[in-house]
Enzyme design. Structure first.
Site, PDB file in Angstrom:
ATOM      1  N   GLU A 248       0.702  -1.292  -0.151  1.00  0.00           N
ATOM      2  CA  GLU A 248      -0.137  -0.085   0.039  1.00  0.00           C
ATOM      3  C   GLU A 248       0.895   1.180  -0.093  1.00  0.00           C
ATOM      4  O   GLU A 248       0.459   2.206   0.628  1.00  0.00           O
ATOM      5  CB  GLU A 248      -1.087  -0.044   1.171  1.00  0.00           C
ATOM      6  CG  GLU A 248      -1.974  -1.287   1.465  1.00  0.00           C
ATOM      7  CD  GLU A 248      -2.499  -1.254   2.613  1.00  0.00           C
ATOM      8  OE1 GLU A 248      -3.803  -1.652   2.433  1.00  0.00           O
ATOM      9  OE2 GLU A 248      -2.037  -1.044   3.940  1.00  0.00           O
TER      10      GLU A 248
HETATM   11  C1  TNX Z   1      -4.297  -4.079   4.567  1.00  0.00           C
HETATM   12  S1  TNX Z   1      -2.830  -6.250   3.870  1.00  0.00           S
HETATM   13  C2  TNX Z   1      -3.024  -3.956   4.967  1.00  0.00           C
HETATM   14  C3  TNX Z   1      -2.904  -3.352   6.585  1.00  0.00           C
HETATM   15  C4  TNX Z   1      -4.194  -3.233   7.160  1.00  0.00           C
HETATM   16  C5  TNX Z   1      -4.936  -4.392   6.777  1.00  0.00           C
HETATM   17  C6  TNX Z   1      -6.382  -4.550   7.517  1.00  0.00           C
HETATM   18  C7  TNX Z   1      -1.783  -5.439   3.921  1.00  0.00           C
HETATM   19  C8  TNX Z   1      -0.369  -5.937   3.556  1.00  0.00           C
HETATM   20  N1  TNX Z   1      -1.786  -4.071   4.381  1.00  0.00           N
HETATM   21  O1  TNX Z   1      -2.112  -1.964   6.423  1.00  0.00           O
HETATM   22  O2  TNX Z   1      -3.990  -3.314   8.681  1.00  0.00           O
HETATM   23  O3  TNX Z   1      -5.378  -4.472   5.518  1.00  0.00           O
HETATM   24  O4  TNX Z   1      -7.152  -5.464   7.177  1.00  0.00           O
END
Ligand code: TNX
Length: 435
Positions: A248
């Site tokens: 992300e």
């Molecule tokens: C996505 S999965 C994220 C996290 C969040 C999570 C909550 C991922 C690699 N990153 O930053 O905490 O969703 O479900």
């Protein structure tokens, strides 16, 4: 416990044996006769895993904290058992809400009972930096001072981290520490604004948004910082892997992200560790030893295996235990859907992703992000009863798994959860036996 030179005629006899090489590093054989239980394995890890089976064969009250009276009856028979996947992990996010050493040890005990062998700790995120780095002290003194909701936060000193590592090792569990970058770095940027491109100091963040922070890619100081962090972290992490996040990074330009990830893989390698990263890292040039942790993106999974690298399976729609069970669950998130106990169990890592087969997969990991949880009872509620199912997906062959029989076996663990004082979700899909 006492050492013996020859097999006793009664009691519980643990035996390391080179003849058991077909059982592998974690396999064991359990032979239960009227007077003698013989547990044999090639390695101590195998004996440890076998002991968990023995515990689960004994009456549930064996798990109570207060001494119980027998009889300690157990069925006779032979079990020869070894794991399907070499990597069977659980991830705990200690960055969004901080969990102290005692809570982490408690979680280690819980996953050990179901034969997990990895605890992945999410040590850094926008909301907090949780591991002491001596060369960059403000990371924890300032960057670790709060958490989601604005509470106190916290961090592990290196001594405390070593204590966690040792506790895990004693249970044949490897710690995989994660330093998330280049996004999810607000706590680091707030502590050291020079890691930010505009040099401005962001405020500490206590919300739950993602994707707004990034290291400055063209600043050599950032790479010096990462090198220092990896040096100190490697020195206290005996396991083979360091997780570098990579998820992300919505505020990082793609043309910056790729060379960054290539370079960070080299930095980690220079400290003699292998990299795990979230599936987005597949856009970079992966080292053969780099593992992509697949949380949902099929293209990233395929790009990983096409480069000849391996994947770790954590599909959010099945393996994210921060997801609610159903619409009535108070804790948890729901962006990847509700995950009832059957949905958590009825998938096969080896067939889940088109283009990814058994040979591409090192194992599975369930992940507990902590945006909505801050207490041990809340960890318990989202973790149980889904955790044993992931343990079984990691350990047992897909052909040996079936929801209709699993739910009956899981039902019997209700009494164990109760004996252990676990605050579990009493799913209506499971015919619980709590006595
Ligand atoms: C996505 S999965 C994220 C996290 C969040 C999570 C909550 C991922 C690699 N990153 O930053 O905490 O969703 O479900």
């Amino acid at each position: 416990v006492s050492a013996v030179n020859t097999a006793p005629s009664k009691g519980i006899y643990l035996m390391l044996s080179a003849e058991k090489s077909s059982l592998g590093d974690e396999g064991y054989e359990l032979n239960i006769e009227d007077n003698l239980i013989t547990l044999s394995a090639l390695k101590p890890a195998g004996l440890f895993r076998g002991i968990q089976t023995l515990r689960q064969l004994l009456p549930a009250k064996i798990e109570m904290a207060v001494l119980q009276a027998g009889p300690w009856e157990i069925g006779t028979g032979t079990i020869s058992d070894s794991p399907e996947y070499a990597y069977r992990g659980a991830m705990l996010d200690v960055a969004r809400h901080f969990f102290g050493v005692a809570d982490v040890k408690h979680f280690i005990d819980q996953i050990a009972y179901y034969k997990f062998n990895v605890l992945h700790l999410g040590l850094t995120n926008d909301q907090g930096w949780r591991i002491e780095i001596k060369s960059w002290p403000k990371l924890t003194t300032y960057g670790g001072s709060t958490q989601v909701g604005g509470g106190k936060g916290g961090f592990y000193t290196q001594e405390q981290f070593k204590d966690i590592v040792k506790y895990a090792q004693e249970r044949y569990i490897t710690i995989v520490p994660e330093i998330d970058m280049p996004g999810h770095t607000n706590a680091a940027l707030a502590s050291y604004p020079e890691l930010n491109c505009n040099g401005k100091q962001p405020t500490l963040y206590t919300g739950t948004n993602v994707g707004f922070s990034t290291f400055c890619m063209n600043n050599e100081k950032v790479y010096k910082f990462i090198d220092d962090v990896m040096r100190e972290l490697s020195a206290i992490s005996p396991g083979p892997y360091i997780h570098i996040g990579g998820d992300e990074s919505h505020s990082t330009k793609k043309e910056d992200y790729i060379p960054f990830m290539n370079r960070v893989q080299e930095i980690v390698a220079a400290h003699r560790k292998k990299v795990i990263g979230w599936d987005e890292i597949a856009s970079s040039t992966l080292k053969p030893t780099t593992v992509a942790q697949i949380w949902g993106n099929v293209k990233n999974a395929q790009a990983t295996v096409n480069q000849g690298s391996k994947v770790l399976m954590s599909p959010a729609a099945r393996a994210y235990i921060d997801m609610k069970y159903d619409s009535t669950t108070k804790l948890g998130l729901k962006w990847a859907g509700y995950i009832e106990v059957d949905k958590a169990y009825t998938w096969d890592p080896a067939t889940y992703t088109p283009g990814v087969t058994r040979g591409n997969i090192i194992g599975i990991e369930t992940t507990l992000w902590s945006e909505t949880i801050s207490t041990r009872a809340q960890i318990d509620f989202l973790t149980f009863p889904r955790l044993p199912g992931y343990g079984e997906i990691g350990w047992s062959a897909a052909s040996a798994r079936n929801w209709d029989t699993y739910k009956l076996r899981l039902a019997k663990h209700g009494a164990r959860f109760k004996a252990m004082g676990i605050n579990y979700y009493p799913s209506k899909l499971v015919p619980w036996e709590t006595k």
